[in-house]
Each structure stands twice: as C-alpha cells, then as structure tokens.
Design a protein around this motif. Structure first.
Motif, PDB file in Angstrom:
ATOM      1  N   ASN A  37       0.839  -1.201   0.000  1.00  0.00           N
ATOM      2  CA  ASN A  37       0.000   0.000   0.000  1.00  0.00           C
ATOM      3  C   ASN A  37       0.873   1.250   0.000  1.00  0.00           C
ATOM      4  OD1 ASN A  37      -1.868   2.020   0.329  1.00  0.00           O
ATOM      5  ND2 ASN A  37      -2.626   1.306   2.314  1.00  0.00           N
ATOM      6  N   PHE A  38       1.272   1.701  -1.171  1.00  0.00           N
ATOM      7  CA  PHE A  38       2.196   2.832  -1.257  1.00  0.00           C
ATOM      8  C   PHE A  38       1.596   4.099  -0.654  1.00  0.00           C
ATOM      9  CE2 PHE A  38       3.840   6.588  -3.460  1.00  0.00           C
ATOM     10  CZ  PHE A  38       5.187   6.469  -3.142  1.00  0.00           C
ATOM     11  N   LEU A  39       0.328   4.381  -0.943  1.00  0.00           N
ATOM     12  CA  LEU A  39      -0.287   5.603  -0.415  1.00  0.00           C
ATOM     13  C   LEU A  39      -0.316   5.588   1.110  1.00  0.00           C
ATOM     14  CD1 LEU A  39      -3.227   6.202  -2.920  1.00  0.00           C
ATOM     15  CD2 LEU A  39      -1.003   7.349  -2.824  1.00  0.00           C
ATOM     16  N   GLY A  40      -0.555   4.413   1.679  1.00  0.00           N
ATOM     17  CA  GLY A  40      -0.505   4.306   3.135  1.00  0.00           C
ATOM     18  C   GLY A  40       0.887   4.574   3.670  1.00  0.00           C
ATOM     19  N   HIS A  41       1.889   4.095   2.928  1.00  0.00           N
ATOM     20  CA  HIS A  41       3.271   4.334   3.357  1.00  0.00           C
ATOM     21  C   HIS A  41       3.633   5.816   3.245  1.00  0.00           C
ATOM     22  CE1 HIS A  41       3.475   0.133   3.638  1.00  0.00           C
ATOM     23  NE2 HIS A  41       3.863  -0.158   2.408  1.00  0.00           N
ATOM     24  N   VAL A  42       3.110   6.496   2.223  1.00  0.00           N
ATOM     25  CA  VAL A  42       3.363   7.934   2.084  1.00  0.00           C
ATOM     26  C   VAL A  42       2.768   8.679   3.272  1.00  0.00           C
ATOM     27  CG1 VAL A  42       2.810   9.989   0.726  1.00  0.00           C
ATOM     28  CG2 VAL A  42       3.598   7.921  -0.430  1.00  0.00           C
ATOM     29  N   ALA A  43       1.583   8.254   3.697  1.00  0.00           N
ATOM     30  CA  ALA A  43       0.961   8.891   4.867  1.00  0.00           C
ATOM     31  C   ALA A  43       1.800   8.691   6.122  1.00  0.00           C
ATOM     32  CB  ALA A  43      -0.439   8.327   5.077  1.00  0.00           C
ATOM     33  N   ASP A  44       2.544   7.593   6.169  1.00  0.00           N
ATOM     34  CA  ASP A  44       3.398   7.305   7.319  1.00  0.00           C
ATOM     35  C   ASP A  44       4.790   7.925   7.192  1.00  0.00           C
ATOM     36  OD1 ASP A  44       1.395   5.795   8.421  1.00  0.00           O
ATOM     37  OD2 ASP A  44       2.168   3.886   7.650  1.00  0.00           O
ATOM     38  N   LEU A  45       5.029   8.688   6.123  1.00  0.00           N
ATOM     39  CA  LEU A  45       6.386   9.163   5.857  1.00  0.00           C
ATOM     40  C   LEU A  45       6.998   9.966   7.014  1.00  0.00           C
ATOM     41  CD1 LEU A  45       8.678   9.116   3.840  1.00  0.00           C
ATOM     42  CD2 LEU A  45       7.732  11.181   2.785  1.00  0.00           C
ATOM     43  N   PRO A  46       6.256  10.861   7.683  1.00  0.00           N
ATOM     44  CA  PRO A  46       6.887  11.577   8.806  1.00  0.00           C
ATOM     45  C   PRO A  46       7.449  10.630   9.863  1.00  0.00           C
ATOM     46  CG  PRO A  46       4.832  12.638   8.197  1.00  0.00           C
ATOM     47  CD  PRO A  46       4.892  11.357   7.421  1.00  0.00           C
ATOM     48  N   GLN A  47       6.726   9.555  10.165  1.00  0.00           N
ATOM     49  CA  GLN A  47       7.216   8.591  11.143  1.00  0.00           C
ATOM     50  C   GLN A  47       8.460   7.869  10.628  1.00  0.00           C
ATOM     51  OE1 GLN A  47       3.916   8.822  10.229  1.00  0.00           O
ATOM     52  NE2 GLN A  47       3.292   9.891  12.093  1.00  0.00           N
ATOM     53  N   ARG A  48       8.497   7.590   9.327  1.00  0.00           N
ATOM     54  CA  ARG A  48       9.671   6.919   8.744  1.00  0.00           C
ATOM     55  C   ARG A  48      10.891   7.840   8.756  1.00  0.00           C
ATOM     56  NH1 ARG A  48       8.251   2.351   4.762  1.00  0.00           N
ATOM     57  NH2 ARG A  48       6.120   1.823   5.366  1.00  0.00           N
ATOM     58  N   ILE A  49      10.678   9.113   8.439  1.00  0.00           N
ATOM     59  CA  ILE A  49      11.803  10.056   8.477  1.00  0.00           C
ATOM     60  C   ILE A  49      12.318  10.195   9.901  1.00  0.00           C
ATOM     61  CG2 ILE A  49      12.550  12.427   8.036  1.00  0.00           C
ATOM     62  CD1 ILE A  49      10.370  12.593   5.884  1.00  0.00           C
ATOM     63  N   ARG A  50      11.397  10.277  10.853  1.00  0.00           N
ATOM     64  CA  ARG A  50      11.807  10.392  12.260  1.00  0.00           C
ATOM     65  C   ARG A  50      12.624   9.173  12.686  1.00  0.00           C
ATOM     66  NH1 ARG A  50       7.361  11.507  13.963  1.00  0.00           N
ATOM     67  NH2 ARG A  50       7.625  13.770  14.143  1.00  0.00           N
ATOM     68  N   ALA A  51      12.149   7.987  12.307  1.00  0.00           N
ATOM     69  CA  ALA A  51      12.865   6.767  12.660  1.00  0.00           C
ATOM     70  C   ALA A  51      14.242   6.733  12.018  1.00  0.00           C
ATOM     71  CB  ALA A  51      12.050   5.539  12.236  1.00  0.00           C
ATOM     72  N   LEU A  52      14.321   7.130  10.753  1.00  0.00           N
ATOM     73  CA  LEU A  52      15.609   7.143  10.063  1.00  0.00           C
ATOM     74  C   LEU A  52      16.566   8.117  10.731  1.00  0.00           C
ATOM     75  CD1 LEU A  52      17.361   6.206   7.724  1.00  0.00           C
ATOM     76  CD2 LEU A  52      16.227   7.900   6.260  1.00  0.00           C
ATOM     77  N   THR A  53      16.060   9.298  11.086  1.00  0.00           N
ATOM     78  CA  THR A  53      16.887  10.284  11.777  1.00  0.00           C
ATOM     79  C   THR A  53      17.397   9.731  13.102  1.00  0.00           C
ATOM     80  OG1 THR A  53      15.649  12.105  10.768  1.00  0.00           O
ATOM     81  CG2 THR A  53      16.908  12.604  12.760  1.00  0.00           C
ATOM     82  N   GLU A  54      16.525   9.106  13.867  1.00  0.00           N
ATOM     83  CA  GLU A  54      16.922   8.548  15.162  1.00  0.00           C
ATOM     84  C   GLU A  54      17.933   7.420  15.003  1.00  0.00           C
ATOM     85  OE1 GLU A  54      13.212   7.457  16.891  1.00  0.00           O
ATOM     86  OE2 GLU A  54      12.683   9.527  17.464  1.00  0.00           O
ATOM     87  N   LEU A  55      17.785   6.616  13.962  1.00  0.00           N
ATOM     88  CA  LEU A  55      18.738   5.542  13.716  1.00  0.00           C
ATOM     89  C   LEU A  55      20.131   6.095  13.386  1.00  0.00           C
ATOM     90  CD1 LEU A  55      16.353   3.257  11.688  1.00  0.00           C
ATOM     91  CD2 LEU A  55      17.686   2.483  13.667  1.00  0.00           C
ATOM     92  N   LEU A  56      20.177   7.170  12.615  1.00  0.00           N
ATOM     93  CA  LEU A  56      21.468   7.760  12.254  1.00  0.00           C
ATOM     94  C   LEU A  56      22.091   8.527  13.423  1.00  0.00           C
ATOM     95  CD1 LEU A  56      20.717   9.001   8.620  1.00  0.00           C
ATOM     96  CD2 LEU A  56      21.951   6.948   9.326  1.00  0.00           C
ATOM     97  N   GLU A  57      21.283   8.827  14.430  1.00  0.00           N
ATOM     98  CA  GLU A  57      21.793   9.510  15.629  1.00  0.00           C
ATOM     99  C   GLU A  57      21.917   8.555  16.819  1.00  0.00           C
ATOM    100  OE1 GLU A  57      19.107  12.756  16.240  1.00  0.00           O
ATOM    101  OE2 GLU A  57      19.766  13.824  14.427  1.00  0.00           O
ATOM    102  N   ASP A  58      21.726   7.252  16.574  1.00  0.00           N
ATOM    103  CA  ASP A  58      21.872   6.210  17.604  1.00  0.00           C
ATOM    104  C   ASP A  58      20.965   6.440  18.815  1.00  0.00           C
ATOM    105  OD1 ASP A  58      23.885   4.513  16.373  1.00  0.00           O
ATOM    106  OD2 ASP A  58      25.232   6.225  16.607  1.00  0.00           O
ATOM    107  N   ARG A  59      19.725   6.816  18.552  1.00  0.00           N
ATOM    108  CA  ARG A  59      18.768   7.001  19.652  1.00  0.00           C
ATOM    109  C   ARG A  59      17.410   6.387  19.332  1.00  0.00           C
ATOM    110  NH1 ARG A  59      15.603  11.545  18.591  1.00  0.00           N
ATOM    111  NH2 ARG A  59      16.286  12.811  16.822  1.00  0.00           N
ATOM    112  N   TYR A  60      17.391   5.420  18.428  1.00  0.00           N
ATOM    113  CA  TYR A  60      16.141   4.778  18.024  1.00  0.00           C
ATOM    114  C   TYR A  60      15.774   3.659  19.000  1.00  0.00           C
ATOM    115  CZ  TYR A  60      12.813   2.133  15.168  1.00  0.00           C
ATOM    116  OH  TYR A  60      11.701   1.473  14.702  1.00  0.00           O
TER     117      TYR A  60
END
Length: 313
Positions: A126-149
């Motif tokens: 469900n690509f459209l559903g994943h697009v709606a979740d994009l802010p959460q994915r960006i946040r998770a990616l940011t936290e992973l790159l900062e070692d705080r996920y």
C-alpha cells in the motif's frame, strides 16, 4: 566557472538507443569518474523501478560499485524512495557505504513511487498508506542515524557505525518535501527540472521553517536543474531537439514553450558562458549556491562533453 557556484551530477542512469542495461551502468561509472576528474562535488544516482529506459532500481548498490572506482567525489542517492522501505534497512545500507567510503556519502530521500502503480504495489504494498506514514519513517531514520532509536522501548542500532555519518537530504518539487526537510533539520534539494512551481517560494518556506538538528545547524539547499551545454548555441539547440518527447522515454518530461516546437522552459541550454550566467541568475533568485545537474541528451559522448564544458575543462 564562478567560484561561488558548486556543481554536482544527478544521473538517472538512462539506457539510450540500442544500448543494454549493462552499458548504461558502465556509462554511469564513466560519468562519475569523469565528474570527479573535472571537479564536480557530488555524483548522485536516482532510483526508478520497472522503467524500460532507466537502469537504476538500487542506487546503494551502484554507489558501492562507483565508490570503489573513485577516490574523492561525494556519492549519494537522488533519491532513496523511503515509503517503500524499512528505515532500519536504509540506515544500515548507507552506514555501510559511509564506513566503506568515509566522509563521502549523502543519503537523499524522496516520497515518489518511482514507477507505475502496479510496480509500487509489487514493491511495497500500500504505497499511499506508506506515504501517509512518511513523517514517522523520516523520524525513525533520523533517530537511527543519531543512535537514539527504540522499538517497543528497546534500543535498536543500525550497524556498522561509521566515524562519519551519511548526510541526509530531502528531495522534492513542492512545499510538502520542503516542509519535511525543515521539520527534521535536513538539507533540501528542489527538483526544478521536474517542477512548474515557484522554487524561490518553496526554498523560502524551507529556510523560514527550518529547525536545527544534530546533523545540521542551518538550512542548506541545492537545486536540481536540467542542462545541455555545447561549444555553440546552435549545437546545444540541436542536442536539445533530440531529447525524447513525453511518451517516448521514461525520463521526466519537460514542459514546452508556448510554441510547442521550442525547447523546455526548464531546460537550460547554451554555451558554457551562457549556461553559467543563467545558473548564476538562478542562484541569486533561489539564494542557493549549489546545483545538481542532469543532462538528458540521448548520446553518452555528448552527455560527457556537456558536463566537461560546463565545468570549464
């Protein structure tokens, strides 16, 4: 070249004429090596899926191959289409690249499907559903790159952990992508060559809304432009006339001038001097000193020559 302007390469990895996918990938290596030799700052590869004329479905694999064949040029994705993927896997892939090629890796992310509706569903559901979740994915990616996920309040780390982290950029053609870049404190790339919107206004909104992050204290922007450069204006226009029209190619289509026979308003064509002048005016309008350059001529040698001339070589 104006010393204040920084130029980089955006490669859609096209397959022209009767060339094979293998040849298109070999030409990507040649372009990256040549760009490094001529002084370009970055080589970024795009991501597309199930398109007959575009050859890169996995920029991270191509970048790993190119990294082993270059020494200095920064390597990046333009862009990894984050709605399709797990943020953890993206972080692992680009941390691996950053460990292999220290201080050279950019992680550009985007929100486009990169292919047809059925291809997108085959890739990630469900690509459209994943697009709606994009802010959460960006946040998770940011936290992973900062070692705080944390997942279910349990720490999860993306390994390996390189000494120099990949640098995150958000790519977009409207205020949505600019808003995400501002909210999460990443760099922003405005895709001018694919957009009819006012880039100056979009970049202004990005700067005004920018929130500093651990990686970036102040807003940083690039503009992606389509350029054809030749020894003479006539040669440049002849090359531009050979660009496949909408429906004839998988490359992003270019809007035409009012007399549909003319070149695109978004396509910058001319001699090295005239193109540099146009880029300088665009830099002043957009308040941006770095450009990602895509050259859509349907001949690999002419493409290389355009990049060489643009850099004043």
């Amino acid at each position: 070249m104006n010393s204040q302007l920084k130029l980089s390469v955006l490669d859609l990895v096209p397959r022209w004429g009767e060339s094979s996918f293998e040849e298109a990938l070999q030409q990507a290596v040649i372009l990256a090596q040549s760009a490094e030799q001529w002084g370009y700052g970055r080589y970024w590869a795009a991501e597309h899926h199930d398109l007959e004329r575009l050859s890169c479905a996995s920029p991270e694999i191509l970048l790993s191959h190119i990294g082993a064949r270059t020494t200095r040029i920064r390597l990046g994705s333009g862009a990894v289409l984050l709605p399709h993927y797990s943020p953890l896997k993206v972080a692992e892939n680009f941390r691996m690249l950053a460990a292999l090629y220290p201080g050279r890796i950019d992680l550009g992310i985007g929100r486009a499907p990169g292919g047809s509706a059925h291809t997108s569903m085959a890739l990630s559901g469900n690509f459209l559903g994943h697009v709606a979740d994009l802010p959460q994915r960006i946040r998770a990616l940011t936290e992973l790159l900062e070692d705080r996920y944390r997942y279910d309040d349990v720490p999860v780390a993306a390994k390996p952990v390189p000494a120099a982290q990949p640098v995150m950029w958000m790519l977009g053609t409207n205020t949505k992508g600019a808003g995400y870049a501002a909210e999460f404190g990443t760099g922003y790339v405005f895709g001018q060559f694919m957009s009819d919107t006012d880039g100056a206004e979009i970049l202004r909104s990005y700067r005004e809304g920018f929130q500093p992050s651990a990686d970036l204290r102040e807003p940083r922007a690039m503009v992606a432009v389509s350029v054809i450069c030749a020894e003479t204006e006539e040669q440049a226009r002849k090359l531009a006339a050979l660009i496949p029209r909408p429906g004839e190619s998988d490359l992003p289509s270019e809007p035409t001038d009012s007399d549909s026979s003319g070149p695109s308003r978004r396509l910058i064509i001319g001699t090295p001097a005239s193109v540099r002048d146009k880029l300088q005016m665009m830099a002043e309008k957009y308040r941006c000193d770095e450009f990602l350059v895509v050259t859509p001529v349907s001949d690999y040698d002419a493409r290389l020559e355009s990049y060489r001339l643009l850099m004043g070589q």
